[in-house]
Write a protein that holds these residues in place. Structure first.
Motif, PDB file in Angstrom:
ATOM      1  N   PHE A 125       0.332  -0.857  -0.052  1.00 31.34           N
ATOM      2  CA  PHE A 125       0.090   0.027  -0.361  1.00 31.34           C
ATOM      3  C   PHE A 125       1.175   1.164   0.541  1.00 31.34           C
ATOM      4  N   ASN A 126       2.116   1.336   0.968  1.00 27.02           N
ATOM      5  CA  ASN A 126       3.088   2.305   0.571  1.00 27.02           C
ATOM      6  C   ASN A 126       4.267   2.719  -0.612  1.00 27.02           C
ATOM      7  N   LYS A 127       3.848   1.596  -1.091  1.00 24.12           N
ATOM      8  CA  LYS A 127       4.793   1.742  -2.278  1.00 24.12           C
ATOM      9  C   LYS A 127       3.716   2.213  -2.915  1.00 24.12           C
ATOM     10  N   TYR A 128       2.190   2.314  -3.279  1.00 30.44           N
ATOM     11  CA  TYR A 128       1.276   2.392  -4.376  1.00 30.44           C
ATOM     12  C   TYR A 128       1.219   3.905  -3.959  1.00 30.44           C
ATOM     13  N   HIS A 129       0.987   4.291  -2.528  1.00 26.72           N
ATOM     14  CA  HIS A 129       1.259   5.495  -1.722  1.00 26.72           C
ATOM     15  C   HIS A 129       1.609   6.580  -2.359  1.00 26.72           C
ATOM     16  N   LYS A 130       2.630   6.108  -2.481  1.00 31.37           N
ATOM     17  CA  LYS A 130       4.372   6.725  -2.852  1.00 31.37           C
ATOM     18  C   LYS A 130       4.126   7.630  -4.668  1.00 31.37           C
ATOM     19  N   LEU A 131       3.784   5.821  -4.719  1.00 30.94           N
ATOM     20  CA  LEU A 131       4.067   6.473  -6.590  1.00 30.94           C
ATOM     21  C   LEU A 131       2.803   6.920  -6.760  1.00 30.94           C
ATOM     22  N   ILE A 132       1.442   7.034  -6.594  1.00 27.07           N
ATOM     23  CA  ILE A 132       0.841   7.981  -7.733  1.00 27.07           C
ATOM     24  C   ILE A 132       0.961   9.250  -6.994  1.00 27.07           C
ATOM     25  N   THR A 133       1.450   9.627  -5.669  1.00 25.88           N
ATOM     26  CA  THR A 133       1.734  11.140  -5.125  1.00 25.88           C
ATOM     27  C   THR A 133       2.316  11.597  -6.027  1.00 25.88           C
ATOM     28  N   LYS A 134       3.327  10.848  -6.230  1.00 28.34           N
ATOM     29  CA  LYS A 134       4.413  10.968  -7.240  1.00 28.34           C
ATOM     30  C   LYS A 134       4.707  11.474  -8.562  1.00 28.34           C
ATOM     31  N   ILE A 135       2.965  10.745  -8.951  1.00 30.52           N
ATOM     32  CA  ILE A 135       3.117  10.636 -10.967  1.00 30.52           C
ATOM     33  C   ILE A 135       2.145  12.399  -9.928  1.00 30.52           C
ATOM     34  N   VAL A 136       1.010  12.703  -9.328  1.00 27.37           N
ATOM     35  CA  VAL A 136       0.581  13.308  -9.583  1.00 27.37           C
ATOM     36  C   VAL A 136       1.389  14.825  -8.934  1.00 27.37           C
ATOM     37  N   GLN A 137       2.286  14.418  -8.600  1.00 29.98           N
ATOM     38  CA  GLN A 137       3.062  15.953  -8.102  1.00 29.98           C
ATOM     39  C   GLN A 137       4.433  16.578  -9.200  1.00 29.98           C
ATOM     40  N   GLU A 138       4.613  15.249 -10.229  1.00 28.69           N
ATOM     41  CA  GLU A 138       5.414  15.168 -11.551  1.00 28.69           C
ATOM     42  C   GLU A 138       4.013  15.969 -13.003  1.00 28.69           C
ATOM     43  N   ILE A 139       3.062  15.544 -12.667  1.00 33.00           N
ATOM     44  CA  ILE A 139       2.171  16.087 -14.250  1.00 33.00           C
ATOM     45  C   ILE A 139       1.269  17.083 -13.347  1.00 33.00           C
ATOM     46  N   ASP A 140       1.554  17.395 -12.229  1.00 29.50           N
ATOM     47  CA  ASP A 140       0.679  18.865 -11.926  1.00 29.50           C
ATOM     48  C   ASP A 140       2.218  20.050 -12.209  1.00 29.50           C
ATOM     49  N   GLU A 141       3.187  19.902 -11.950  1.00 33.41           N
ATOM     50  CA  GLU A 141       4.590  20.480 -11.946  1.00 33.41           C
ATOM     51  C   GLU A 141       4.525  21.119 -13.347  1.00 33.41           C
ATOM     52  N   HIS A 142       5.133  19.492 -13.870  1.00 32.16           N
ATOM     53  CA  HIS A 142       4.841  19.866 -15.038  1.00 32.16           C
ATOM     54  C   HIS A 142       3.604  20.428 -16.408  1.00 32.16           C
ATOM     55  N   LEU A 143       1.938  20.049 -16.345  1.00 29.24           N
ATOM     56  CA  LEU A 143       0.919  21.134 -16.858  1.00 29.24           C
ATOM     57  C   LEU A 143       1.226  22.181 -17.122  1.00 29.24           C
ATOM     58  N   LYS A 144       1.313  22.597 -15.342  1.00 30.72           N
ATOM     59  CA  LYS A 144       1.307  24.190 -14.619  1.00 30.72           C
ATOM     60  C   LYS A 144       2.065  25.237 -15.522  1.00 30.72           C
ATOM     61  N   GLN A 145       3.629  24.685 -15.548  1.00 34.13           N
ATOM     62  CA  GLN A 145       4.378  25.261 -16.260  1.00 34.13           C
ATOM     63  C   GLN A 145       4.220  25.291 -18.206  1.00 34.13           C
ATOM     64  N   LYS A 146       3.735  23.911 -18.684  1.00 30.50           N
ATOM     65  CA  LYS A 146       3.872  24.161 -19.815  1.00 30.50           C
ATOM     66  C   LYS A 146       2.682  24.689 -20.330  1.00 30.50           C
ATOM     67  N   HIS A 147       0.764  24.129 -20.564  1.00 31.32           N
ATOM     68  CA  HIS A 147      -0.521  24.574 -20.422  1.00 31.32           C
ATOM     69  C   HIS A 147      -0.952  25.512 -19.536  1.00 31.32           C
ATOM     70  N   ILE A 148      -0.671  25.541 -18.304  1.00 31.23           N
ATOM     71  CA  ILE A 148      -1.898  26.408 -17.583  1.00 31.23           C
ATOM     72  C   ILE A 148      -1.522  27.976 -17.186  1.00 31.23           C
ATOM     73  N   GLY A 149      -0.189  27.834 -17.044  1.00 34.21           N
ATOM     74  CA  GLY A 149       0.320  29.303 -16.220  1.00 34.21           C
ATOM     75  C   GLY A 149      -0.604  29.975 -15.688  1.00 34.21           C
ATOM     76  N   ASN A 150      -0.705  31.178 -15.414  1.00 33.13           N
ATOM     77  CA  ASN A 150      -1.497  31.765 -14.799  1.00 33.13           C
ATOM     78  C   ASN A 150      -3.098  31.830 -14.773  1.00 33.13           C
TER      79      ASN A 150
END
Length: 300
Positions: A222-247
């Motif tokens: 469970f901890n492995k899967y939780h760590k994976l999903i939270t990492k994916i969400v964080q990295e997707i968010d950082e990328h899409l915010k910078q590239k396509h969402i901005g302000n």
């Protein structure tokens, strides 16, 4: 009420690193992990006190206040049932985590397309979604938007990632390298949601009297899967915010309250905008940033 002459504002360079969908995901994740921690703490407390009270596996559970359906069971039998319940809880927690993950994906994909509709024709910054919001022009059909969201949140993960890659061109390595684990999580979630944690095909075989085994999810898994999903969400968010969402988010907020404050003088508009923007302890929009929002939007 301050100088506006030297205000600089970049539509596509975000003032803060995380989106509102990410912040909502983190709120739900914090609630979930609070439940997990509370349960694990309670479990340790119960077993510690059973031991200090002199209980052994063969002790009568009733003598220690532990019963099930008024039937007297041993501590060992009670513990076995407790372990099954613990596994069922982990399956429930994993299912909740998956639901939060998919809700986040649906929200962030919708936000990206609304912010940069040019994504759909491979020119993301060529079209500013906030311009069309201001003009009241609808350039996206709801059914088309829903189709993109479904393609990225439903089906197997190879298909989902293929659709996301086509839409956004690039995805973080944590997503592209995790198809196998994400598929395992998806199967566990589906089996639990439709067959109480058992293989769906096996459980639907009516010509059997044998109960299918339930999926097992250990603390480590469970901890492995939780760590994976939270990492994916964080990295997707950082990328899409910078590239396509901005302000886009503060601009959209200004658009939504414009009818209330649009007639005010610029200085007062900036004050009202700053007071009403979505903030938390990690975000505080400056006066100059709010002025930049107003200038950019009013000049569209």
């Amino acid at each position: 009420m301050g100088s506006w002459s030297n205000i600089t504002f970049d539509r596509w360079v975000p003032r803060y690193p995380h989106t509102l969908p990410y912040r909502i995901f983190k709120c739900y994740d914090n609630d979930l992990m609070g439940m997990v921690t509370s349960f694990e703490s309670a479990k340790g407390y119960v077993y510690k006190h059973l031991a200090s009270d002199g209980a052994v596996w063969g002790s009568i559970a009733r003598d220690y206040g532990l019963m099930l359906d008024n039937n007297i069971r041993t501590i060992k039998e009670w513990s076995n049932n407790y372990n099954e319940f613990e596994n069922w809880l982990r399956l429930s927690w994993l299912m909740s985590l998956c639901s939060c993950f998919e809700t986040y994906l649906a929200c962030i994909i919708k936000e990206c397309i609304e912010s940069a509709p040019g994504l759909l024709i491979a020119v993301p910054h060529a079209i500013d979604g906030i311009y069309y919001k201001k003009k009241g022009i609808s350039i996206l059909r709801n059914e088309d938007l829903d189709l993109h969201i479904r393609n990225c949140t439903k089906g197997d993960w190879q298909s989902r990632i293929a659709h996301m890659s086509k839409l956004f061109v690039y995805l973080p390595l944590s997503v592209r390298n995790s198809i196998s684990d994400l598929e395992k999580i998806r199967k566990i979630r589906n089996d639990f949601g439709h067959a109480f944690g058992r293989d769906i095909q096996d459980s639907q075989n009516y010509f059997t009297i044998t109960k299918s085994p339930i999926s097992r999810v250990s603390v480590e898994r469970f901890n492995k899967y939780h760590k994976l999903i939270t990492k994916i969400v964080q990295e997707i968010d950082e990328h899409l915010k910078q590239k396509h969402i901005g302000n886009y988010e503060p601009l959209l907020h200004y658009h939504l309250i414009y009818d209330k404050i649009g007639a005010m003088a610029k200085g007062y508009k900036a004050v009202e905008l700053k007071k009403s923007l979505h903030t938390d302890r990690n975000t505080a929009y400056s006066k100059d940033f709010c002025r930049g929002i107003i200038l950019y939007y009013d000049n569209l």
